[in-house]
Motif scaffolding. Structure first.
Motif, PDB file in Angstrom:
ATOM      1  N   PRO A   9       0.778  -1.155   0.057  1.00  0.00           N
ATOM      2  CA  PRO A   9      -0.139  -0.059   0.112  1.00  0.00           C
ATOM      3  C   PRO A   9       0.961   1.409   0.056  1.00  0.00           C
ATOM      4  CG  PRO A   9      -0.957  -1.748   1.408  1.00  0.00           C
ATOM      5  CD  PRO A   9       0.308  -2.154   1.219  1.00  0.00           C
ATOM      6  N   LEU A  10       2.200   1.009   0.339  1.00  0.00           N
ATOM      7  CA  LEU A  10       2.859   2.516   0.370  1.00  0.00           C
ATOM      8  C   LEU A  10       3.320   2.704  -0.868  1.00  0.00           C
ATOM      9  CD1 LEU A  10       5.433   1.614   3.463  1.00  0.00           C
ATOM     10  CD2 LEU A  10       3.250   3.013   3.397  1.00  0.00           C
ATOM     11  N   ARG A  11       3.242   2.112  -2.067  1.00  0.00           N
ATOM     12  CA  ARG A  11       3.073   2.604  -3.275  1.00  0.00           C
ATOM     13  C   ARG A  11       2.206   3.687  -3.559  1.00  0.00           C
ATOM     14  NH1 ARG A  11       4.369  -3.131  -6.881  1.00  0.00           N
ATOM     15  NH2 ARG A  11       6.257  -3.758  -5.389  1.00  0.00           N
ATOM     16  N   SER A  12       1.257   3.838  -2.965  1.00  0.00           N
ATOM     17  CA  SER A  12       0.107   4.694  -3.398  1.00  0.00           C
ATOM     18  C   SER A  12       0.482   6.152  -2.581  1.00  0.00           C
ATOM     19  CB  SER A  12      -1.367   4.144  -2.754  1.00  0.00           C
ATOM     20  OG  SER A  12      -2.225   5.181  -2.813  1.00  0.00           O
ATOM     21  N   SER A  13       0.514   7.158  -3.378  1.00  0.00           N
ATOM     22  CA  SER A  13       0.972   8.346  -2.965  1.00  0.00           C
ATOM     23  C   SER A  13      -0.234   8.878  -2.115  1.00  0.00           C
ATOM     24  CB  SER A  13       1.367   9.388  -4.228  1.00  0.00           C
ATOM     25  OG  SER A  13       1.315  10.506  -3.807  1.00  0.00           O
ATOM     26  N   ARG A  16       0.394   7.263   1.369  1.00  0.00           N
ATOM     27  CA  ARG A  16       1.582   7.819   2.055  1.00  0.00           C
ATOM     28  C   ARG A  16       1.174   9.040   2.652  1.00  0.00           C
ATOM     29  NH1 ARG A  16       4.219   6.376  -2.638  1.00  0.00           N
ATOM     30  NH2 ARG A  16       4.877   8.394  -3.204  1.00  0.00           N
ATOM     31  N   ARG A  17       0.554  10.046   2.008  1.00  0.00           N
ATOM     32  CA  ARG A  17       0.036  11.337   2.564  1.00  0.00           C
ATOM     33  C   ARG A  17      -0.838  11.336   3.586  1.00  0.00           C
ATOM     34  NH1 ARG A  17      -0.061  15.519  -2.717  1.00  0.00           N
ATOM     35  NH2 ARG A  17       1.844  14.620  -3.631  1.00  0.00           N
ATOM     36  N   TYR A  18      -1.695  10.405   3.756  1.00  0.00           N
ATOM     37  CA  TYR A  18      -2.525  10.042   4.774  1.00  0.00           C
ATOM     38  C   TYR A  18      -1.893   9.409   5.926  1.00  0.00           C
ATOM     39  CZ  TYR A  18      -5.888   7.519   7.403  1.00  0.00           C
ATOM     40  OH  TYR A  18      -6.581   6.965   8.793  1.00  0.00           O
ATOM     41  N   LEU A  19      -0.892   8.666   5.792  1.00  0.00           N
ATOM     42  CA  LEU A  19      -0.180   8.060   6.987  1.00  0.00           C
ATOM     43  C   LEU A  19       0.634   9.273   7.586  1.00  0.00           C
ATOM     44  CD1 LEU A  19       1.180   4.591   5.853  1.00  0.00           C
ATOM     45  CD2 LEU A  19      -0.855   5.046   7.223  1.00  0.00           C
ATOM     46  N   LEU A  20       1.153  10.260   6.600  1.00  0.00           N
ATOM     47  CA  LEU A  20       2.029  11.242   6.964  1.00  0.00           C
ATOM     48  C   LEU A  20       1.303  12.220   7.862  1.00  0.00           C
ATOM     49  CD1 LEU A  20       4.787  12.759   7.025  1.00  0.00           C
ATOM     50  CD2 LEU A  20       4.017  13.925   4.983  1.00  0.00           C
ATOM     51  N   VAL A 129     -10.009   4.848   4.195  1.00  0.00           N
ATOM     52  CA  VAL A 129      -8.374   4.171   3.863  1.00  0.00           C
ATOM     53  C   VAL A 129      -8.614   3.273   2.634  1.00  0.00           C
ATOM     54  CG1 VAL A 129      -6.944   2.552   4.876  1.00  0.00           C
ATOM     55  CG2 VAL A 129      -7.903   4.704   6.183  1.00  0.00           C
ATOM     56  N   PRO A 130      -9.713   2.537   2.653  1.00  0.00           N
ATOM     57  CA  PRO A 130      -9.648   1.383   1.574  1.00  0.00           C
ATOM     58  C   PRO A 130      -9.625   1.911   0.283  1.00  0.00           C
ATOM     59  CG  PRO A 130     -11.337   0.782   3.271  1.00  0.00           C
ATOM     60  CD  PRO A 130     -10.711   2.263   3.445  1.00  0.00           C
ATOM     61  N   MET A 131     -10.255   3.372   0.043  1.00  0.00           N
ATOM     62  CA  MET A 131     -10.255   3.900  -1.280  1.00  0.00           C
ATOM     63  C   MET A 131      -8.924   4.527  -1.705  1.00  0.00           C
ATOM     64  SD  MET A 131     -13.683   6.281  -0.582  1.00  0.00           S
ATOM     65  CE  MET A 131     -13.398   7.071  -2.089  1.00  0.00           C
ATOM     66  N   LEU A 132      -7.855   4.542  -0.870  1.00  0.00           N
ATOM     67  CA  LEU A 132      -6.315   5.007  -0.958  1.00  0.00           C
ATOM     68  C   LEU A 132      -5.614   4.005  -1.958  1.00  0.00           C
ATOM     69  CD1 LEU A 132      -5.968   7.279   2.214  1.00  0.00           C
ATOM     70  CD2 LEU A 132      -7.023   7.893   0.224  1.00  0.00           C
ATOM     71  N   VAL A 133      -6.016   2.806  -1.676  1.00  0.00           N
ATOM     72  CA  VAL A 133      -5.259   1.659  -2.198  1.00  0.00           C
ATOM     73  C   VAL A 133      -6.103   0.817  -3.301  1.00  0.00           C
ATOM     74  CG1 VAL A 133      -3.572   1.655  -0.329  1.00  0.00           C
ATOM     75  CG2 VAL A 133      -5.585   0.218  -0.416  1.00  0.00           C
ATOM     76  N   PRO A 134      -5.287  -0.017  -4.104  1.00  0.00           N
ATOM     77  CA  PRO A 134      -6.072  -0.885  -4.673  1.00  0.00           C
ATOM     78  C   PRO A 134      -6.892  -2.115  -3.863  1.00  0.00           C
ATOM     79  CG  PRO A 134      -4.133  -0.827  -5.795  1.00  0.00           C
ATOM     80  CD  PRO A 134      -4.165  -0.024  -4.459  1.00  0.00           C
ATOM     81  N   PRO A 135      -8.234  -2.576  -4.140  1.00  0.00           N
ATOM     82  CA  PRO A 135      -8.803  -3.217  -3.418  1.00  0.00           C
ATOM     83  C   PRO A 135      -8.005  -4.356  -2.713  1.00  0.00           C
ATOM     84  CG  PRO A 135     -10.086  -2.781  -5.324  1.00  0.00           C
ATOM     85  CD  PRO A 135      -8.734  -2.317  -5.488  1.00  0.00           C
ATOM     86  N   ALA A 136      -7.308  -5.117  -3.447  1.00  0.00           N
ATOM     87  CA  ALA A 136      -6.624  -6.279  -2.831  1.00  0.00           C
ATOM     88  C   ALA A 136      -5.725  -5.855  -1.760  1.00  0.00           C
ATOM     89  CB  ALA A 136      -5.789  -6.921  -3.777  1.00  0.00           C
ATOM     90  N   GLN A 137      -5.270  -4.488  -1.582  1.00  0.00           N
ATOM     91  CA  GLN A 137      -4.240  -4.107  -0.500  1.00  0.00           C
ATOM     92  C   GLN A 137      -5.063  -3.620   0.630  1.00  0.00           C
ATOM     93  OE1 GLN A 137      -1.527  -1.636  -2.544  1.00  0.00           O
ATOM     94  NE2 GLN A 137      -0.892  -3.050  -4.234  1.00  0.00           N
ATOM     95  N   ALA A 138      -6.220  -3.424   0.615  1.00  0.00           N
ATOM     96  CA  ALA A 138      -6.906  -2.856   1.671  1.00  0.00           C
ATOM     97  C   ALA A 138      -6.666  -3.513   3.035  1.00  0.00           C
ATOM     98  CB  ALA A 138      -8.503  -2.814   1.516  1.00  0.00           C
ATOM     99  N   PRO A 139      -6.452  -4.891   3.315  1.00  0.00           N
ATOM    100  CA  PRO A 139      -6.391  -5.123   4.626  1.00  0.00           C
ATOM    101  C   PRO A 139      -4.823  -4.763   5.100  1.00  0.00           C
ATOM    102  CG  PRO A 139      -7.117  -6.807   3.274  1.00  0.00           C
ATOM    103  CD  PRO A 139      -6.767  -5.727   2.351  1.00  0.00           C
ATOM    104  N   GLY A 140      -3.726  -4.517   4.187  1.00  0.00           N
ATOM    105  CA  GLY A 140      -2.506  -4.209   4.215  1.00  0.00           C
ATOM    106  C   GLY A 140      -2.525  -2.581   4.770  1.00  0.00           C
ATOM    107  N   ALA A 141      -3.335  -1.898   3.824  1.00  0.00           N
ATOM    108  CA  ALA A 141      -3.514  -0.448   4.283  1.00  0.00           C
ATOM    109  C   ALA A 141      -4.201  -0.342   5.569  1.00  0.00           C
ATOM    110  CB  ALA A 141      -4.519   0.260   3.245  1.00  0.00           C
ATOM    111  N   ALA A 142      -5.130  -1.266   6.149  1.00  0.00           N
ATOM    112  CA  ALA A 142      -5.684  -0.983   7.387  1.00  0.00           C
ATOM    113  C   ALA A 142      -4.647  -1.377   8.538  1.00  0.00           C
ATOM    114  CB  ALA A 142      -6.958  -2.019   7.777  1.00  0.00           C
TER     115      ALA A 142
END
Length: 406
Positions: A9-13, A16-20, A129-142
């Motif tokens: 998920p960190l590949r998504s700009s 990354r801004r959200y996490l910052l 949060v799930p909207m910021l990454v591809p669907p398959a990466q939603a658990p990792g983003a969470a």
């Protein structure tokens, strides 16, 4: 999802801004938690539970409605508005503290205001949060979002203890207000796809309840969490009272206790992130560890034993929390705001109910009693989760329609 895939998920700009923004805001918010706990313990320790309740009761009353709002409107703008409101509330704490007017009624009023705004912030955030990454990466983003939050909470506990003892509560509140301004500025730079924008219609809140109740993979872990959140993880109330009464601790020891529990939570979150989607018995096993840690805390003869057991409780709590979030985020996208609002209702509403219970129990049966009750609650949660053996949904068949749910 394990190993390096957790970091995808960190590949998504936008992510990354959200996490910052979280890295800036969360430590300062948790520093405010320590400062406010110290203020209330100094004013009236018995009121601690009611102050916490006022912060979280609005989620119990307004959470489902705000969840429907998060499904109807742009989630990024809703989150920006909520963050700005929390920043203004922190600024109000600082202004009143500066003038010497931070009395218990004022604390209660501002805590209630904070709670109302936070009741909107939580479902908007969880649904964004799930909207910021591809669907398959939603658990990792969470999981990564939870990790960053717990890093911030851990650092913020230590920061709060340091700031309260060195520069005072006014400066702590002011710093938190400034951190929200930075978070809003970062959120404003995020570009994300359109929110679902569900059309306003009758019974949308009720549909959310029905969908969750008729989806066992979502219902069972949330029921288990509701018991633990209400009766076990009442640390914002039980820990300051326990450390002050049992070990004659001041702001530094209270901050240390919060720090170690948050450090444990960070470890639990990292382990949950590495594991990916939870296994069949993950929720039950996390509650079993929680029950054991709470028993040890209730009987702790020394500060060191208490701090170690609180650390273990933090590990179990965050592992449980991340597992429940991962399961809930397999919900239908159009239902996500309402599902996550019910998560907030359970988590924050449970805290609102549990705070006064912990305060009253500590006054009536001793400051260790809330931890004994917590151990019993975690055991009940094991009984809820184990028979159902929570089964994560297959990602390829995750979408359940409202009609199927009803």
């Amino acid at each position: 999802m394990a190993g390096p895939s957790v970091l995808l998920p960190l590949r998504s700009s936008p992510f990354r801004r959200y996490l910052l923004g979280q890295l800036v805001s969360v430590p300062c918010s948790w520093a405010q938690v320590v400062a406010l706990a110290w203020v209330v313990v100094e004013l009236a320790p018995a009121a601690m539970g009611w102050v916490v309740a006022l912060q979280f009761l609005p989620s119990l009353l307004l959470g489902p409605w705000f969840g429907a709002i998060a499904d109807r409107y742009d989630r990024r703008w809703l989150l920006m508005a909520a963050e700005a409101g929390l920043g203004l509330t922190a600024l109000a704490y600082a202004a009143v503290s500066l003038t010497g007017g931070l009395t218990l009624p004022v604390v209660c009023l501002l805590s209630a205001l904070w709670g109302v705004i936070n009741a909107l912030d939580t479902p908007a955030r969880r649904a964004l949060v799930p909207m910021l990454v591809p669907p398959a990466q939603a658990p990792g983003a969470a999981a990564l979002s939870g990790t960053v939050m717990l890093i911030g909470m851990t650092a913020g506990s230590g920061l709060g203890a340091l700031m309260v003892t060195q520069v005072g509560v006014t400066a702590t509140f002011t710093l938190n207000a400034a951190s929200f301004l930075a978070d809003v500025a970062l959120l404003a730079t995020i570009r994300v796809g359109p929110s679902p924008r569900l059309a306003r219609a009758p019974r949308q809140i009720r549909d959310g309840f029905r969908y969750l109740w008729h989806t066992p993979r979502l219902r069972t872990p949330l029921l288990a969490l509701s018991v633990v959140a209400t009766f076990a993880f009442t640390f914002q109330v039980s820990v300051p009272i326990f450390m002050r009464a049992s070990f004659d601790g001041g702001a530094s020891l209270i901050g240390t206790a919060f720090t170690v529990s948050m450090a444990g939570s960070l470890v639990g979150t990292l382990v949950a992130a590495a594991r990916g989607l939870p296994g069949r018995h993950t929720v039950a096993r996390a509650n079993l560890v929680m029950a054991t840690a709470m028993i040890v805390t209730a009987a702790a003869p020394t500060v060191l034993v208490a701090l170690i057991s609180l650390t273990v409780a933090g590990v179990a709590w965050s592992f449980l929390l991340m597992s429940v979030i991962a399961l809930l985020q397999t919900a239908e996208p159009a239902m996500m705001g309402r599902v996550m609002s019910l998560f907030a209702l359970v988590l924050l509403g449970g805290t609102a109910l549990g705070g006064p219970i912990a305060s009253a129990l500590a006054a009536a049966a001793g400051v260790r009693a809330p931890f004994a009750l917590g151990a019993l609650a975690a055991a009940v949660a094991v009984a809820i989760a184990w028979p159902g053996a929570v089964r994560p949904a297959d990602r390829s068949s995750r979408h359940v329609t409202t009609a199927d749910a009803g």
